[in-house]
Design a protein around this motif. Structure first.
Motif, PDB file in Angstrom:
ATOM      1  N   GLY A 218       0.485  -1.117  -0.264  1.00  0.00           N
ATOM      2  CA  GLY A 218       0.226   0.095   0.043  1.00  0.00           C
ATOM      3  C   GLY A 218       1.036   0.935  -0.102  1.00  0.00           C
ATOM      4  O   GLY A 218       0.113   2.152   0.453  1.00  0.00           O
ATOM      5  N   ALA A 219       2.188   1.309  -0.032  1.00  0.00           N
ATOM      6  CA  ALA A 219       2.798   2.368  -0.412  1.00  0.00           C
ATOM      7  C   ALA A 219       2.749   3.435  -1.998  1.00  0.00           C
ATOM      8  O   ALA A 219       2.944   2.396  -2.071  1.00  0.00           O
ATOM      9  CB  ALA A 219       4.352   2.058  -0.199  1.00  0.00           C
ATOM     10  N   ARG A 220       2.723   4.374  -1.304  1.00  0.00           N
ATOM     11  CA  ARG A 220       2.701   5.533  -2.477  1.00  0.00           C
ATOM     12  C   ARG A 220       3.735   5.604  -3.006  1.00  0.00           C
ATOM     13  O   ARG A 220       4.320   6.229  -3.842  1.00  0.00           O
ATOM     14  CB  ARG A 220       2.167   6.426  -2.131  1.00  0.00           C
ATOM     15  N   LEU A 221       4.838   5.644  -2.259  1.00  0.00           N
ATOM     16  CA  LEU A 221       6.464   5.908  -2.453  1.00  0.00           C
ATOM     17  C   LEU A 221       7.534   5.178  -1.998  1.00  0.00           C
ATOM     18  O   LEU A 221       7.417   4.764  -0.869  1.00  0.00           O
ATOM     19  CB  LEU A 221       6.700   7.489  -1.757  1.00  0.00           C
ATOM     20  N   ILE A 222       8.382   5.284  -2.765  1.00  0.00           N
ATOM     21  CA  ILE A 222       9.531   4.314  -1.890  1.00  0.00           C
ATOM     22  C   ILE A 222      11.119   4.746  -2.458  1.00  0.00           C
ATOM     23  O   ILE A 222      11.131   5.319  -3.475  1.00  0.00           O
ATOM     24  CB  ILE A 222       9.381   3.175  -2.865  1.00  0.00           C
ATOM     25  N   GLY A 223      11.988   5.113  -1.025  1.00  0.00           N
ATOM     26  CA  GLY A 223      12.602   5.919  -1.683  1.00  0.00           C
ATOM     27  C   GLY A 223      14.117   4.526  -1.044  1.00  0.00           C
ATOM     28  O   GLY A 223      14.658   3.675  -0.360  1.00  0.00           O
TER      29      GLY A 223
ATOM     30  N   HIS B 202       1.491   2.141 -10.440  1.00  0.00           N
ATOM     31  CA  HIS B 202       1.072   2.854  -9.501  1.00  0.00           C
ATOM     32  C   HIS B 202       1.320   3.718  -8.176  1.00  0.00           C
ATOM     33  O   HIS B 202       0.976   3.394  -7.575  1.00  0.00           O
ATOM     34  CB  HIS B 202      -0.503   3.421  -9.476  1.00  0.00           C
ATOM     35  N   ILE B 203       2.844   3.703  -8.091  1.00  0.00           N
ATOM     36  CA  ILE B 203       3.759   3.549  -6.874  1.00  0.00           C
ATOM     37  C   ILE B 203       4.289   4.657  -7.427  1.00  0.00           C
ATOM     38  O   ILE B 203       5.490   4.576  -8.848  1.00  0.00           O
ATOM     39  CB  ILE B 203       4.388   2.579  -6.241  1.00  0.00           C
ATOM     40  N   HIS B 204       5.709   5.804  -7.226  1.00  0.00           N
ATOM     41  CA  HIS B 204       6.114   6.702  -6.629  1.00  0.00           C
ATOM     42  C   HIS B 204       7.203   6.485  -6.939  1.00  0.00           C
ATOM     43  O   HIS B 204       7.591   5.665  -5.411  1.00  0.00           O
ATOM     44  CB  HIS B 204       6.080   8.650  -6.278  1.00  0.00           C
ATOM     45  N   ALA B 205       8.882   6.670  -6.713  1.00  0.00           N
ATOM     46  CA  ALA B 205      10.368   5.519  -6.436  1.00  0.00           C
ATOM     47  C   ALA B 205      11.244   6.849  -6.487  1.00  0.00           C
ATOM     48  O   ALA B 205      11.620   7.694  -7.214  1.00  0.00           O
ATOM     49  CB  ALA B 205      10.360   4.743  -7.308  1.00  0.00           C
ATOM     50  N   VAL B 206      12.306   6.920  -5.835  1.00  0.00           N
ATOM     51  CA  VAL B 206      12.671   8.283  -5.407  1.00  0.00           C
ATOM     52  C   VAL B 206      14.597   7.261  -5.316  1.00  0.00           C
ATOM     53  O   VAL B 206      14.996   5.750  -4.686  1.00  0.00           O
ATOM     54  CB  VAL B 206      13.270   8.454  -4.095  1.00  0.00           C
ATOM     55  N   VAL B 207      15.493   6.923  -6.836  1.00  0.00           N
ATOM     56  CA  VAL B 207      16.443   5.854  -7.219  1.00  0.00           C
ATOM     57  C   VAL B 207      17.876   6.391  -6.848  1.00  0.00           C
ATOM     58  O   VAL B 207      17.563   7.504  -8.513  1.00  0.00           O
ATOM     59  CB  VAL B 207      16.117   5.113  -8.094  1.00  0.00           C
ATOM     60  N   GLY B 208      18.516   6.097  -6.461  1.00  0.00           N
ATOM     61  CA  GLY B 208      20.367   7.041  -6.431  1.00  0.00           C
ATOM     62  C   GLY B 208      21.419   6.029  -7.455  1.00  0.00           C
ATOM     63  O   GLY B 208      20.474   5.021  -7.363  1.00  0.00           O
ATOM     64  N   GLY B 209      21.667   7.158  -8.337  1.00  0.00           N
ATOM     65  CA  GLY B 209      21.940   6.584  -9.575  1.00  0.00           C
ATOM     66  C   GLY B 209      23.076   7.697 -10.096  1.00  0.00           C
ATOM     67  O   GLY B 209      22.581   9.366  -9.352  1.00  0.00           O
ATOM     68  N   ALA B 210      23.960   7.573 -10.947  1.00  0.00           N
ATOM     69  CA  ALA B 210      24.999   8.487 -11.652  1.00  0.00           C
ATOM     70  C   ALA B 210      24.417   8.807 -12.487  1.00  0.00           C
ATOM     71  O   ALA B 210      23.578   8.237 -13.058  1.00  0.00           O
ATOM     72  CB  ALA B 210      26.414   7.757 -11.756  1.00  0.00           C
ATOM     73  N   HIS B 211      24.313  10.136 -12.975  1.00  0.00           N
ATOM     74  CA  HIS B 211      23.374  11.119 -14.289  1.00  0.00           C
ATOM     75  C   HIS B 211      24.835  11.422 -14.715  1.00  0.00           C
ATOM     76  O   HIS B 211      25.583  12.676 -14.777  1.00  0.00           O
ATOM     77  CB  HIS B 211      23.262  12.176 -14.073  1.00  0.00           C
TER      78      HIS B 211
ATOM     79  N   ILE C 131      11.368  12.094   7.806  1.00  0.00           N
ATOM     80  CA  ILE C 131      12.202  12.125   6.604  1.00  0.00           C
ATOM     81  C   ILE C 131      12.333  10.358   6.514  1.00  0.00           C
ATOM     82  O   ILE C 131      13.056   9.832   7.559  1.00  0.00           O
ATOM     83  CB  ILE C 131      13.625  12.459   7.421  1.00  0.00           C
ATOM     84  N   GLY C 132      12.993  10.312   5.892  1.00  0.00           N
ATOM     85  CA  GLY C 132      13.145   8.460   5.147  1.00  0.00           C
ATOM     86  C   GLY C 132      14.035   8.650   4.799  1.00  0.00           C
ATOM     87  O   GLY C 132      15.141   8.835   3.913  1.00  0.00           O
ATOM     88  N   ALA C 133      15.056   7.794   5.398  1.00  0.00           N
ATOM     89  CA  ALA C 133      16.787   7.569   5.409  1.00  0.00           C
ATOM     90  C   ALA C 133      17.059   6.665   5.139  1.00  0.00           C
ATOM     91  O   ALA C 133      17.211   4.917   5.511  1.00  0.00           O
ATOM     92  CB  ALA C 133      17.907   7.919   6.529  1.00  0.00           C
ATOM     93  N   ALA C 134      17.581   5.885   3.623  1.00  0.00           N
ATOM     94  CA  ALA C 134      18.398   4.837   2.922  1.00  0.00           C
ATOM     95  C   ALA C 134      19.088   4.746   2.572  1.00  0.00           C
ATOM     96  O   ALA C 134      20.170   5.600   2.865  1.00  0.00           O
ATOM     97  CB  ALA C 134      17.506   5.139   1.830  1.00  0.00           C
ATOM     98  N   THR C 135      19.668   3.806   2.768  1.00  0.00           N
ATOM     99  CA  THR C 135      21.119   3.339   2.757  1.00  0.00           C
ATOM    100  C   THR C 135      20.838   1.402   2.608  1.00  0.00           C
ATOM    101  O   THR C 135      20.118   0.496   2.489  1.00  0.00           O
ATOM    102  CB  THR C 135      21.771   3.093   4.210  1.00  0.00           C
ATOM    103  N   PRO C 136      22.592   0.950   1.774  1.00  0.00           N
ATOM    104  CA  PRO C 136      22.438  -0.124   1.392  1.00  0.00           C
ATOM    105  C   PRO C 136      22.854  -1.414   2.124  1.00  0.00           C
ATOM    106  O   PRO C 136      22.650  -1.023   3.679  1.00  0.00           O
ATOM    107  CB  PRO C 136      24.004  -0.262   0.810  1.00  0.00           C
TER     108      PRO C 136
END
Length: 275
Positions: free
Chosen positions: A32-37, A77-86, A192-197
């Motif tokens: 049921g999440a609408r966003l994941i970081g 139908h979910i939003h996501a924030v994904v770390g990566g090089a650009h 604050i959602g704090a993500a780590t490996p």
């Protein structure tokens, strides 16, 4: 609305990273999440750890995985924030970025890390220049990366921009990062959602912090993939003081009019008493 914060294993295999990210997106959507970081470098890997030379980095593979992540977000139908090089068009050092995908399967925006470490800015990344804010179901979020938790102006600016939360991505959450993040959440009254490996979890697992500066929940401190969810609700009685009292009062205090008015009233009273 519910948002999730993940810890996934980050490797030098971009396809494996993409698969780990999509697996966690599916779990978040099913819950049921609408966003994941996700963490810093979740897709590309992080410089000095998984990336040893930009000349050998597989940009085509990362682009394919970014498209796959976007398509899955649209399908679920979910939003996501994904770390990566650009990669930059002029061939200079790339940005250390967070890609923001919408629930329509599109790239909403991209945040480029603005404050870099000495080794990053010297050898690995080019700095970004602007804050980024995006919305999910009427709630707004800012983005920040790693060492930026040591720069309070990042979080203060987001508070003044009216965000409800900050998606924070790092390649590790050492104790002084955790202290700083709790302080930023409590001082600015934001989630604050704090993500780590996953491999960095033993020194500080991923988790969510409430606008009162307290941890809501955290993943396991074992080096394994995981995810925790939190609920954003501006009317939650648990955060009544933080959101309905402290945050609006601090905004007035920073503006300063209330103190100038009080000083004027004090002077008038003093003058009448002197007379």
């Amino acid at each position: 609305m519910k948002f999730a914060t993940a810890q996934t294993v980050v490797s030098s295999d971009i396809a494996a990273n993409g698969n780990a990210i999509r697996t966690m997106i599916r779990e978040a959507a099913a819950s049921g999440a609408r966003l994941i970081g996700f963490c810093e470098g979740a897709l590309s890997g992080y410089a000095k750890a998984q990336i040893t030379d930009w000349a050998t980095f597989d940009w085509i593979a990362q682009e394919a995985e970014l498209r796959s992540v976007a398509a899955l977000c649209g399908a679920l139908h979910i939003h996501a924030v994904v770390g990566g090089a650009h990669r930059l068009a002029d061939g200079s050092l790339p940005h250390n970025s967070l890609y923001v995908f919408s629930d329509l399967g599109t790239l909403t925006t991209r945040y480029d890390k603005r404050f870099l470490s000495n080794s990053e800015v010297s050898d690995w990344y080019a700095p970004g220049s602007v804050p980024v804010v995006f919305e999910v179901d009427g709630y707004s979020f800012g983005c920040a990366l790693c060492i930026e938790c040591q720069f309070p102006e990042i979080f203060g600016d987001y508070e003044r921009m009216g965000v409800d939360g900050v998606i924070f991505a790092s390649y590790g959450l050492p104790e002084h990062f955790e202290i700083a993040l709790r302080a930023h959440a409590g001082l600015n009254c934001v989630w604050i959602g704090a993500a780590t490996p996953a491999q960095k979890a033993p020194k500080g697992p991923a988790g969510n912090i409430g606008p009162d500066g307290r941890w809501i929940n955290r993943c396991s401190a074992t080096p394994a993939p995981g995810m925790v969810m939190a609920r954003l609700d501006r009317k939650d009685p648990l955060y009544d003081v933080a959101l309905q009292k402290a945050r609006p009062w601090r905004a007035k205090a920073r503006q300063g009019d209330i103190y100038r008015e009080r000083m004027t009233d004090h002077r008038r009273t003093r003058n009448r008493q002197d007379y």
